[in-house]
Write a protein that holds these residues in place. Structure first.
Motif, PDB file in Angstrom:
ATOM      1  N   GLU A 235       0.841  -1.189   0.000  1.00 25.17           N
ATOM      2  CA  GLU A 235       0.000   0.000   0.000  1.00 25.17           C
ATOM      3  C   GLU A 235       0.884   1.250   0.000  1.00 25.17           C
ATOM      4  N   ALA A 236       0.413   2.295  -0.632  1.00 22.47           N
ATOM      5  CA  ALA A 236       1.101   3.585  -0.525  1.00 22.47           C
ATOM      6  C   ALA A 236       0.186   4.511   0.267  1.00 22.47           C
ATOM      7  N   THR A 237       0.793   5.293   1.147  1.00 21.01           N
ATOM      8  CA  THR A 237       0.010   6.187   2.004  1.00 21.01           C
ATOM      9  C   THR A 237       0.599   7.601   1.908  1.00 21.01           C
ATOM     10  N   PRO A 238      -0.047   8.602   2.503  1.00 30.15           N
ATOM     11  CA  PRO A 238       0.556   9.944   2.459  1.00 30.15           C
ATOM     12  C   PRO A 238       1.914   9.979   3.177  1.00 30.15           C
ATOM     13  N   GLU A 239       2.165   8.992   4.053  1.00 32.99           N
ATOM     14  CA  GLU A 239       3.426   8.988   4.816  1.00 32.99           C
ATOM     15  C   GLU A 239       4.523   8.148   4.177  1.00 32.99           C
ATOM     16  N   GLY A 240       4.177   7.299   3.233  1.00 25.90           N
ATOM     17  CA  GLY A 240       5.202   6.418   2.650  1.00 25.90           C
ATOM     18  C   GLY A 240       4.573   5.165   2.080  1.00 25.90           C
ATOM     19  N   ILE A 241       5.163   4.002   2.424  1.00 27.90           N
ATOM     20  CA  ILE A 241       4.608   2.744   1.900  1.00 27.90           C
ATOM     21  C   ILE A 241       4.540   1.677   2.985  1.00 27.90           C
ATOM     22  N   ILE A 242       3.673   0.712   2.750  1.00 29.64           N
ATOM     23  CA  ILE A 242       3.611  -0.480   3.604  1.00 29.64           C
ATOM     24  C   ILE A 242       4.146  -1.613   2.736  1.00 29.64           C
ATOM     25  N   VAL A 243       5.163  -2.317   3.252  1.00 28.18           N
ATOM     26  CA  VAL A 243       5.711  -3.433   2.470  1.00 28.18           C
ATOM     27  C   VAL A 243       5.525  -4.740   3.233  1.00 28.18           C
ATOM     28  N   GLY A 244       5.663  -5.853   2.518  1.00 28.46           N
ATOM     29  CA  GLY A 244       5.537  -7.133   3.199  1.00 28.46           C
ATOM     30  C   GLY A 244       6.220  -8.243   2.428  1.00 28.46           C
ATOM     31  N   LYS A 245       6.750  -9.218   3.186  1.00 26.81           N
ATOM     32  CA  LYS A 245       7.337 -10.390   2.531  1.00 26.81           C
ATOM     33  C   LYS A 245       6.322 -11.516   2.476  1.00 26.81           C
ATOM     34  N   GLY A 246       5.466 -11.563   3.429  1.00 25.83           N
ATOM     35  CA  GLY A 246       4.378 -12.535   3.438  1.00 25.83           C
ATOM     36  C   GLY A 246       3.200 -11.839   4.072  1.00 25.83           C
ATOM     37  N   GLU A 247       2.255 -12.595   4.573  1.00 29.69           N
ATOM     38  CA  GLU A 247       1.101 -11.970   5.213  1.00 29.69           C
ATOM     39  C   GLU A 247       1.495 -11.320   6.542  1.00 29.69           C
ATOM     40  N   GLU A 248       2.455 -12.006   7.263  1.00 30.05           N
ATOM     41  CA  GLU A 248       2.770 -11.538   8.629  1.00 30.05           C
ATOM     42  C   GLU A 248       3.763 -10.387   8.668  1.00 30.05           C
ATOM     43  N   GLU A 249       4.854 -10.541   7.867  1.00 26.83           N
ATOM     44  CA  GLU A 249       5.942  -9.563   7.958  1.00 26.83           C
ATOM     45  C   GLU A 249       5.592  -8.254   7.268  1.00 26.83           C
ATOM     46  N   VAL A 250       4.841  -7.423   7.942  1.00 19.05           N
ATOM     47  CA  VAL A 250       4.445  -6.164   7.325  1.00 19.05           C
ATOM     48  C   VAL A 250       5.203  -5.021   8.003  1.00 19.05           C
ATOM     49  N   GLU A 251       5.674  -4.081   7.193  1.00 19.57           N
ATOM     50  CA  GLU A 251       6.489  -2.989   7.748  1.00 19.57           C
ATOM     51  C   GLU A 251       6.121  -1.682   7.059  1.00 19.57           C
ATOM     52  N   GLU A 252       6.182  -0.593   7.817  1.00 22.24           N
ATOM     53  CA  GLU A 252       5.940   0.712   7.196  1.00 22.24           C
ATOM     54  C   GLU A 252       7.283   1.385   6.908  1.00 22.24           C
TER      55      GLU A 252
END
Ligand code: FAD
Length: 405
Positions: A235-252
């Motif tokens: 996802e892209a947001t006004p603050e940056g992006i949300i990335v992920g390697k799988g369903e669990e490992e999500v990082e902003e």
């Protein structure tokens, strides 16, 4: 007998190649030629990463269309194409309409966002002269604002590039040249700046020779680029992006600038016109016509040609668009002269060179691998050749790249 009317949509690599070839091959009494383009200038799409990073002025990447067309033979209309009505042989423009006997669609591609939430709203794309200007000025604004805030936000100085394909890597190369200049100009500590490349695929530059890919990544890493490979932008947001390697490992990842440089689809006019396409790209027949439409050619990024050796589409490139343009001009000349034989398209791959910024590049040219300044020299030759093919010596001398070292 009425002269046939040939209409070319788009004055990019493919469209201008058709127009300049047809103005040579056909006499004024043989056909009417019409070229339609949104702007009165052509831009070198393959140089836009430089204008976006700010290493080349936007004016250097464009030239006046009237400089390369023969005004006595080609009627140029500056307008935007809205829709093609194939059953009526009519093109609807924003400010009018134009009928045709033969139509060449060379409207280029658009960015493919694969439905990723927020990308259209919060990420830039390297698409044309104005989007390049916007990216350049946005990055400069982040640097200019940095010292002017009461609470300093280092993430302003983070630039995320989505995609480690050709466009992403070439843009990263230019950024690594531009950032030290910006740091000096805006009194910003170089170590505060982050350039992060996020790529969902498990590798950088898919399809390139692994040795060259490893050279490219290590050169860019040395200049400060962080690679997040096998990592998807969710996802892209006004603050940056949300990335992920799988369903669990999500990082902003907070970032002041996000540039999406992955994925090309055909021009939206194609789908709007009800022409059968895959992601807006038309699978053309061997003569580069739309199956079932003998008067309708599609070339460049809006077309899809299968590489029989690997049974996969050729990636959309300027090289292929120009070769298609040459073939279509030949075939239309034959049709106007009522000759039965039409040529079939075979891509002649002359090699690929990917720039890594000033005086560095990687490539395979005439089957040989090249890196560093030699590859960078080849890249400039490729850029100059495109100018020469369309506008001859005059245009090459006016717009070409001659600073080699
Ligand atoms: P384009 O050259 O994009 O031209 C399309 C034209 O149509 C434009 O003039 C546009 O203004 C006009 N147009 C669009 N919509 C409308 C409308 N509705 N109405 C009227 N006019 C319209 N390829 C390579 O071979 N080598 C490279 O090194 C390379 N580097 C690249 C670097 C970057 C940063 C990018 C973005 C692409 C790169 N490519 C490269 C890919 C290459 O630029 C494209 O494949 C090529 O431009 C496609 O040519 P085209 O003729 O289909 O379209």
């Amino acid at each position: 007998m009425r002269k046939p009317k040939i209409v070319i949509l788009g004055a990019g690599y493919g469209g201008l190649m058709v127009a300049t070839r047809l103005q040579k091959s056909l006499g004024v009494n043989e056909a009417d030629l019409v070229l339609v383009n949104k702007n009165d200038y052509h831009y070198e799409t393959t140089w836009l990463h430089e204008a976006s990073a700010g290493t080349l002025s936007p004016d250097r990447v464009r030239y006046d269309i009237r400089d390369v067309i023969d005004k006595n033979k080609v009627d140029f209309i500056q307008d935007s194409v809205v829709e093609i009505k194939t059953s009526e042989k009519m093109v609807i423009l924003e400010n009018g309409e134009v009928s045709y006997d033969y139509l060449v669609v060379a409207l280029g591609g658009e960015s493919e966002t694969f439905g990723i939430q927020g990308l259209k709203e919060h990420a830039f794309t390297i698409s044309n002269v104005n989007s390049a200007r916007q990216i350049r000025e946005h990055i400069e604004l982040q640097f200019a604002t940095y010292h002017n805030e009461t609470v300093k936000r280092d993430e302003r100085l983070t630039i995320v590039v989505g995609g480690a394909g050709f466009t992403g890597i070439e843009f990263l190369g230019e950024l690594t040249n531009r950032i030290p200049e910006l740091c000096k100009e805006f009194d910003v500590d170089f170590h505060k700046v982050r350039i992060i490349c996020v790529e969902a695929a498990p590798m950088v530059l898919p399809g390139f020779d692994p040795e060259l890919v490893s050279y490219a990544t290590s050169q860019l890493e040395k200049k400060g680029v962080e690679f997040r490979i096998g990592t998807a932008i969710k996802e892209a947001t006004p603050e940056g992006i949300i990335v992920g390697k799988g369903e669990e490992e999500v990082e902003e990842i907070k970032a002041g600038t996000v540039v999406w440089a992955a994925g090309v689809r055909g021009n939206s006019v194609i789908e709007k016109s009800g022409i059968e396409a895959m992601r807006g790209r038309v699978k053309v027949d061997p003569n580069l016509r739309v199956p079932g439409h003998e008067d309708l050619f599609v070339i460049g990024d809006s077309s899809l040609v299968i590489n029989e050796e690997i049974n996969r589409p050729y990636p959309p490139t300027a090289q292929i668009a120009m070769q298609q343009g040459e073939l279509v001009a030949k075939n239309i000349t034959a049709l106007v002269r009522q000759q039965e034989h039409l040529d079939t398209f075979h891509f002649d791959n002359k090699g690929t060179v990917c720039s890594l910024g000033e005086d560095d590049a990687i490539g395979v040219v005439f089957g040989k691998k090249v890196t560093g300044s030699k590859a960078s020299f080849m890249k400039k030759m490729v850029d100059n050749r495109a100018l020469f093919m369309i506008g001859g010596v005059g245009l090459t001398l006016k717009k070409g790249k001659f600073k080699f070292f």
